[in-house]
Design a protein around this motif. Structure first.
Motif, short mmCIF file in Angstrom:
data_model
loop_
_atom_site.label_atom_id
_atom_site.label_comp_id
_atom_site.label_asym_id
_atom_site.label_seq_id
_atom_site.Cartn_x
_atom_site.Cartn_y
_atom_site.Cartn_z
N ARG A 120 -6.27 7.05 -2.27
CA ARG A 120 -6.15 5.85 -1.44
C ARG A 120 -5.57 4.72 -2.29
N PRO A 121 -4.26 4.72 -2.47
CA PRO A 121 -3.64 3.67 -3.29
C PRO A 121 -3.87 2.29 -2.68
N ALA A 122 -3.96 1.29 -3.54
CA ALA A 122 -4.04 -0.09 -3.05
C ALA A 122 -2.70 -0.55 -2.53
N VAL A 123 -1.63 -0.09 -3.16
CA VAL A 123 -0.26 -0.45 -2.79
C VAL A 123 0.52 0.84 -2.61
N LEU A 124 1.25 0.93 -1.50
CA LEU A 124 2.13 2.07 -1.27
C LEU A 124 3.32 1.57 -0.46
N GLU A 125 4.39 1.20 -1.16
CA GLU A 125 5.54 0.56 -0.55
C GLU A 125 6.74 1.49 -0.53
N LEU A 150 1.10 -6.22 0.72
CA LEU A 150 1.31 -5.06 -0.13
C LEU A 150 0.02 -4.27 -0.39
N ARG A 151 -1.13 -4.96 -0.43
CA ARG A 151 -2.39 -4.24 -0.71
C ARG A 151 -3.09 -3.77 0.55
N GLY A 152 -2.38 -3.83 1.68
CA GLY A 152 -3.01 -3.47 2.95
C GLY A 152 -3.43 -2.04 3.07
#
Length: 339
Positions: free
Chosen positions: A129-134, A35-37
């Protein structure tokens, strides 16, 4: 590991969706993402050194404990993601990072997943630049609701979950939501950490929700983020033309989609139905056509060997097989897997 690091104000950044059951060894073997990719990359970006038993029984230590170092070939990078075909990893030195001082989380609902995919492009262009973007499509949301008793599907036909972190987390989230303004039908800001955790928990329940309704054929392609919308639109066409159910979710921040084909429940080891296999083959072909890859984080294994050859090409495939032959001349390491 991440929980233990947290006691010292640190974190292990890779955050696979299967975090409750997956292991460090498995993540190293497949070079897993998570998720944090979108911000922190994949497992390889967080492995400093490895202890590996080679096919002849030799134990080697490769890598270093420093942040930087360029002596010799990058054997850590070679073994990470090799799926056990080059050696058996028995130890790993991993990079830990300071745990972010703050996080901020938002959920954005859209009328359909194609609009949500376009939202990814808008966020990318915003400079955030979000850490998580699902991303999750409506069918996946409905399956999660059925399993967990949530009401996600009633809020929209697709969902983006964005989380920013660091000292400017809230300000960066403002940039993210501004980029989605006008495209999203509804944007909600998590009011506290418990609210944010519930959103991320729902995302982690996507695959269990699909397992509850049938037999999932789990896939993980990646395409350039600028072509995400085209990818999800054409995956929908494939589902309709092949007469199969395809649920789409994934780590959209780095272009990684999981188009999950769900068939009827079947005994373990039963062959994949022909319609599902045909749809999967078309999805792999689509990924390559769009300039992407047939596997972003799950590895090649046995099921994608033929497609790996198509993606790599004969020269690169021959080179990789030569490397494997040097390290495992008798072919005893994970035989039949990968390349």
């Amino acid at each position: 590991l991440d929980a233990a690091a947290g006691a010292h104000g640190l974190m292990y950044a890779p955050d696979p969706g299967s975090v409750g059951i997956s292991t460090i060894g498995g993540n190293v073997a497949t070079n897993a993402g998570g998720l944090r990719g979108a911000k922190y990359g994949v497992t390889r970006d967080h492995v400093l050194a490895l202890d590996v038993v080679l096919a002849d029984g030799t134990l080697i230590h490769t890598g270093r404990d420093t942040i930087k170092g360029v002596t010799g070939y990058d054997l850590v990078g070679l073994f990470t993601g090799s799926e056990g075909t080059l050696g058996v990893v028995v130890g790993a030195t991993l990079r830990l990072l300071p745990r972010p001082a703050r996080t901020a989380t938002a959920s954005a609902f859209f009328d359909n997943i194609e609009l949500a995919a376009r939202g990814i492009t808008a966020i990318t262009r915003s400079g955030a630049r979000p850490a998580v973007l699902e991303i999750m499509d409506g069918a996946t949301l409905a399956a999660i609701d059925a399993l967990e008793g949530t009401d996600l599907r009633s809020r929209g036909g697709a969902l983006l979950i964005a989380q920013t972190d660091g000292f400017g987390a809230e300000e960066e989230l403002d940039v993210v939501t501004a980029a989605l303004d006008g495209a999203a039908s509804r944007i909600e800001i998590a009011v506290d950490q418990a609210d944010a955790d519930r959103l991320l928990f729902a995302r982690r329940r996507a695959l269990p929700a699909l397992e509850a309704i049938g037999r999932p054929l789990i896939e993980d392609i990646a395409v350039p983020r600028s072509r995400l919308a085209e990818a999800v639109r054409r995956i929908g066409m494939i589902a309709a033309e092949e007469g199969v159910r395809i649920f789409v979710f994934g780590h959209a921040g780095d272009g990684n989609l999981h188009p999950i084909i769900v068939t009827e429940h079947a005994p373990a080891g039963a062959p994949v139905p022909s319609l599902a296999q045909a749809a999967a083959d078309r999805i792999f072909a689509l990924a390559l056509e769009l300039g992407g890859t047939i596997t972003a984080e799950h590895g090649v294994g046995r099921l994608k060997r033929a497609w790996a050859a198509r993606e790599l090409g004969p020269e690169v495939l021959s080179l990789q097989r030569s490397i494997r032959a040097v390290l495992d001349p008798r072919g005893i390491l994970n035989p039949g897997s990968s390349l």
